[in-house]
Motif scaffolding. Structure first.
Motif, PDB file in Angstrom:
ATOM      1  N   ASP A 209     -11.163  15.905 -66.202  1.00  7.98           N
ATOM      2  CA  ASP A 209     -10.795  14.538 -66.595  1.00  7.98           C
ATOM      3  C   ASP A 209      -9.290  14.346 -66.702  1.00  7.98           C
ATOM      4  N   ARG A 210      -8.597  15.280 -67.317  1.00  7.24           N
ATOM      5  CA  ARG A 210      -7.152  15.111 -67.524  1.00  7.24           C
ATOM      6  C   ARG A 210      -6.398  15.090 -66.197  1.00  7.24           C
ATOM      7  N   ARG A 213      -7.204  11.730 -64.461  1.00  4.57           N
ATOM      8  CA  ARG A 213      -6.518  10.635 -65.158  1.00  4.57           C
ATOM      9  C   ARG A 213      -5.038  10.581 -64.749  1.00  4.57           C
ATOM     10  N   ARG A 216      -4.766   9.111 -61.274  1.00  4.27           N
ATOM     11  CA  ARG A 216      -4.973   7.668 -61.262  1.00  4.27           C
ATOM     12  C   ARG A 216      -3.706   6.932 -61.710  1.00  4.27           C
ATOM     13  N   GLU A 217      -2.981   7.535 -62.651  1.00  2.95           N
ATOM     14  CA  GLU A 217      -1.759   6.892 -63.131  1.00  2.95           C
ATOM     15  C   GLU A 217      -0.603   7.056 -62.149  1.00  2.95           C
TER      16      GLU A 217
END
Length: 495
Positions: A209-210, A213, A216-217
């Protein structure tokens, strides 16, 4: 011959020490695990209780293929875990996270199966050589799982500054030997590389997940995404390449120090190792007192033959010592210099009584027990004792191993061989000191948690709901996690 046909065929007990502190921040447990790597066991506990990454420290990595015991320390939380393949026994509290310094030795007990007549004839001589000469302290095949699973040396990508390639090899390179959900997640990202807004339909994706994420940023900042990987695992990726450089350097050192007739080769996952079967007294004394460096940019090279061996292996890799730096991340990704003994002396070596092997008709079995210092590989001692018939498993044999989480349920054909897919893992990986005391179970965010009486330990509840209330299906579980996090944030605002 073979080892690890059953989990109980390979066991290790860790001799440990820690400073008891009655009101210490870290709760110490003896972890008994079976058919789980240290990383897998720790992640399972962390996920069950909603602990943040790095909240569980340990002394070193222990073998997946077998039954092992080792210490872990949990930061600021009391946990309980009693399942057939993973159990925790509380031992007390301490004031600091655990590291390799907390381990004093490891006692191994190995049932060797499918032993041939040739093995039994050569074993007394091999045992005498091990007692007299010791064993070269190489890193064994299990240190190089990234090669077996097709990822290569990710550290090489980092050294070149190719952070996208490093992240691809970590996140999107499924192993043909792996049939778990983790491999399905990697196959998903292999097919959809760059499409970071997509949702992965496998629960195992949660561990990434990290990283996702971050992508995505900032989709083009692959270094930033790579740094979201757990710090202990990042260190392991660099250490894998360091370990290979060490093996190659020591192999060259033995060629410089001993005649060819005193050496014999053994194949392993990352190439060929050389072992000594004889040495003159002066050279043996020199080798016993010698260390060889795990290379970093500041490694001193005072001994002439060590320096020659290091220059040889770095020249083969087209590197210099000062180039062992990761551009742009020197403080977070670095090669740390460390000295490692060239020889290891197994102590209290005991060969058990030969018996018929109930799993392999027509063959024998026997138990081999010995003690090693932290960081040394039990599988290498077994290789050395049975070196005439030792070899690596083929991919087909690995896939056919029952209970491995891989495809296939038949036994591989027997022959004079040894299964060397696992063993004691290195002491190198260390955990980072946690920054927060505890997490509310299931939230993933720092929280005060319920009020407790002064001096009374805080006990965390598992994430799982009572029987009959657990949502079924990936989407339902994801929704439940999201709602739990929102509720935790709302409670925090009220306070």
């Amino acid at each position: 011959m073979r080892i690890k046909q059953r989990p109980e065929d390979f066991s290790v007990r860790e001799s440990y020490r820690f400073d008891p502190v009655p009101d210490g921040r870290y709760r110490v447990y003896l972890m008994d695990k079976q058919k789980l790597s240290t990383f897998e066991a720790v992640e399972r506990i962390r996920s069950r209780y909603g602990l943040r990454p790095g909240a569980i420290s340990f002394c070193g990595l222990k073998d997946k293929q077998g039954r092992t015991e080792q210490l872990i320390a949990v930061d600021g939380a009391e946990v309980d875990f009693q399942e057939p393949d993973l159990r925790l026994k509380p031992l007390g509290r301490t004031g600091r996270p655990l590291s390799a310094e907390n381990t004093t030795s490891n006692r191994f007990s190995v049932t060797v199966r499918a032993v041939t007549e040739e093995d039994l004839q050569e074993l007394p001589r091999a045992a005498a050589e091990v007692n007299r000469l010791g064993v070269v302290n190489y890193f064994d095949s299990q240190r190089f799982g990234s090669l077996k699973h097709g990822q290569g040396f990710i550290a090489k990508d980092l050294l070149r500054g190719d952070f996208e390639a490093a992240l691809r090899n970590y996140l999107a390179k499924p192993s043909p030997l792996d049939r778990s959900d983790d491999a399905k997640v990697k196959e998903f990202w292999r097919k959809h590389w760059g499409e970071w807004t997509r949702r992965v339909p496998f629960e195992a994706a949660h561990r990434y997940d990290r990283v996702i994420r971050s992508l995505r940023e900032k989709p083009e900042d692959y270094l930033r995404a790579f740094l979201q990987i757990d710090a202990a695992y990042r260190a392991l990726l660099l250490f894998t390449y360091q370990s290979w450089l060490w093996n190659e350097g020591v192999r060259r050192l033995l060629q410089l120090a001993l005649p060819r007739t005193a050496l014999f080769p053994l194949r392993y996952q990352a190439g060929t190792l050389l072992f000594h079967q004889d040495a003159d007294p002066e050279t043996l004394r020199w080798l016993r007192g010698l260390t060889f460096p795990l290379l970093g940019p500041e490694t001193p090279l005072s001994e002439s033959r060590v320096r020659e061996a290091v220059e040889w292996v770095l020249g083969k890799e087209k590197l210099r010592l000062d180039q062992l730096r990761i551009p742009g991340a020197e403080r977070l990704l670095f090669f740390k210099h460390e000295e490692r003994a060239v020889l290891v002396q197994p102590s209290k070596l005991v060969l058990g009584r030969t018996q018929p092997d109930e799993l392999n008709r027509g063959f024998a079995k026997l138990n081999v027990a010995f003690t090693l210092p932290p960081g040394s590989y039990a599988t290498l001692v077994v290789k050395r004792l049975f070196h005439r018939t030792a070899r690596e498993d083929t991919p087909d044999e690995i896939r056919a191993t029952p209970g491995s989480g891989r495809a296939g349920d038949r036994e591989p054909e027997l022959g004079p061989r040894v299964d060397l897919a696992g063993g004691l893992e290195s002491r190198k990986t260390r955990s980072l000191r946690p920054k927060t005391r505890s997490l509310r179970p299931g939230s993933g965010h720092p929280d005060r948690g319920p009020e407790t009486e002064p001096g009374k330990p805080k006990s965390l509840r598992p994430r799982s709901e009572p029987p009959g209330t657990s949502p079924e299906g990936f989407r339902a579980r994801a929704k439940a996690r999201k709602e739990a996090k929102a509720a935790a944030r709302a409670r925090q605002k009220v306070r």
